[in-house]
Design an enzyme around this catalytic site. Structure first.
Site, PDB file in Angstrom:
ATOM      1  N   SER A 133      33.074  57.392  47.878  1.00 43.63           N
ATOM      2  CA  SER A 133      32.747  57.759  46.500  1.00 43.63           C
ATOM      3  C   SER A 133      31.390  58.442  46.360  1.00 43.63           C
ATOM      4  O   SER A 133      30.467  58.201  47.128  1.00 43.63           O
ATOM      5  CB  SER A 133      32.734  56.510  45.610  1.00 43.63           C
ATOM      6  OG  SER A 133      34.009  55.940  45.522  1.00 43.63           O
ATOM      7  N   LEU A 346      37.960  25.125  30.295  1.00 43.02           N
ATOM      8  CA  LEU A 346      36.760  24.287  30.419  1.00 43.02           C
ATOM      9  C   LEU A 346      35.920  24.294  29.152  1.00 43.02           C
ATOM     10  O   LEU A 346      34.912  23.566  29.069  1.00 43.02           O
ATOM     11  CB  LEU A 346      35.902  24.741  31.614  1.00 43.02           C
ATOM     12  CG  LEU A 346      36.213  24.046  32.948  1.00 43.02           C
ATOM     13  CD1 LEU A 346      37.583  24.445  33.487  1.00 43.02           C
ATOM     14  CD2 LEU A 346      35.144  24.361  33.995  1.00 43.02           C
ATOM     15  N   GLU A 371      38.191  50.332  45.225  1.00 40.29           N
ATOM     16  CA  GLU A 371      39.325  50.824  46.034  1.00 40.29           C
ATOM     17  C   GLU A 371      40.423  51.422  45.167  1.00 40.29           C
ATOM     18  O   GLU A 371      41.611  51.267  45.437  1.00 40.29           O
ATOM     19  CB  GLU A 371      39.864  49.728  46.966  1.00 40.29           C
ATOM     20  CG  GLU A 371      38.921  49.521  48.125  1.00 40.29           C
ATOM     21  CD  GLU A 371      39.560  48.876  49.333  1.00 40.29           C
ATOM     22  OE1 GLU A 371      40.734  49.168  49.632  1.00 40.29           O
ATOM     23  OE2 GLU A 371      38.873  48.091  49.988  1.00 40.29           O
TER      24      GLU A 371
END
Length: 387
Positions: A133, A346, A371
């Site tokens: 990239s 939670l 990716e």
């Protein structure tokens, strides 16, 4: 012929794969999990995890035995990443990034180049990163500007790569650069750069939402000179190698996502059993049971898809694009939804750093991006279906 087999084991992990999972899980629980919160909080490289993984030989299991490696298959590579990611996503990028950086070399490099690079990585003396990239060439990687030109027997590279995982920690870098601008994607070649090569410079660290323990940096090539034999494969084949690499490594990102999601599911399950409200354990409320069931169902579906994709990649089957993209995309979307639900289960505690689910939620996000973003994965899948 009979298709009934009383010893049916066609669709299960081998005993070796199961033993590997148990060994990596044991190591992760004992030697990686205790440092995970601190690594995230301080944004430091998980050196304890690296040392433990190297000692056990789990840092780059897919290197063939002839180069000093374990010779493990791609499914084994995914299992290692999954089990480490269950406790620390940053640490799972040690085997993950090694695998990504190694794959172009394994797929396309000469035997001489493999002998130069792979033994040092297998021994744990070096790590390898992957550089495709650029700031203006992310999803559109073929529009990269980094150039490589011949100079006598050498190559000279100029340009900048960005978002390079574990840059600064790695010794070797697999780099894509343009050798013939006229030919566009067919004018891109792949090279191996060493950290000591003249003109190679590592940039400053990015400040990120998650995976704080895995440094992400730019790398710069300022008339960077490398020997001529460090090209991977033939000139002009680099972009094809990059795309083939992603077909093999996207299931590893899926497996990282599965590990993160499994870790969050484990924490949420324990919490529901222990926490009491209205005179009973949270686990007794059917609404929360349904949330937990949906989370576990998606995690298991993602795991199986990643294992199938990795197994097909190991066999080098044709048309890996669809299944590899599907594994990465489905698993990362699952990780994001499961970690978000874990924080919800939670309640206020999930929103604090006293519990690991908020870290897992932050870490999960990148799996939808690197990716190849999940939008790109859907393009790859659609193209495969419609061709």
């Amino acid at each position: 012929m009979s298709v009934v087999n009383s010893d049916f084991d066609s669709y299960r992990l081998s005993d070796e794969h199961q033993a590997l999972r148990d060994a990596v899980r044991d190591l992760a629980d004992k030697e990686i999990a205790p440092y995970a919160a601190e690594v995230d909080e301080e944004g430091r490289y998980p050196s304890e995890a690296r040392d433990a993984l190297v000692r056990a030989g789990f840092h780059a299991v897919i290197i063939p035995e002839e180069y000093g490696g374990q010779g493990a298959d791609e499914l084994a590579g995914c299992i290692v990443i999954e089990e480490v990611a269950r406790v620390c996503a940053s640490s799972s990028l040690i085997p993950g990034v090694n695998g990504l950086g190694l794959t172009p070399i394994l797929l396309s490099a000469s035997d001489e180049l493999k002998k130069q690079v792979l033994p040092s990585v297998a021994a744990g003396e070096a790590m390898v990163s992957y550089a495709l990239s650029e700031r203006e060439a992310g999803s559109d990687a073929a529009s990269m500007k980094t150039r490589a030109r011949r100079d006598g027997d050498d190559w000279i590279l100029n340009g900048t790569k960005c978002w390079i995982s574990n840059a600064g920690e790695s010794t070797w870098y697999t780099v894509m650069a343009v050798t013939d601008p006229e030919k566009k994607a067919n004018g891109i070649s792949a090279f191996v750069i060493h950290a000591d090569d003249p003109g190679f410079v590592v940039g400053s660290k990015e400040r990120k939402l998650g995976i704080h323990g895995s440094p992400t940096r730019e790398i710069h090539f300022e008339d960077c000179r490398i020997p001529g034999d460090r090209i991977i494969g033939a000139e002009g084949t680099g972009f094809k190698t990059a795309l083939r690499t992603l077909d093999h490594t996207r299931p590893t990102i899926g497996s990282q996502a599965v590990g993160i999601a499994q870790g969050a599911l484990d924490v949420a399950t324990r919490y529901l059993k222990e926490r009491r409200q209205f005179g009973q354990a949270l686990a007794e409320f059917q609404g929360l049971q349904f949330m937990l069931a949906d989370m576990a169902m998606k995690v298991e579906a993602a795991r199986q898809l990643c294992y199938v994709a990795a197994s097909r990649a190991e066999r080098n089957e044709p048309d890996l694009g669809f299944v590899s993209s599907a594994a990465k995309c489905f698993a990362s979307d699952t990780a994001m939804s499961v970690t978000t639900d874990a924080v919800q289960l939670l309640g206020g505690a999930g929103y604090t750093r006293d519990f690991p689910v908020e870290r897992m939620m932050r870490d999960a996000k990148i799996t939808q991006i690197y990716e190849g973003t999940n939008q790109i994965q859907r393009m790859v899948m659609a193209r495969s279906l419609l061709k």
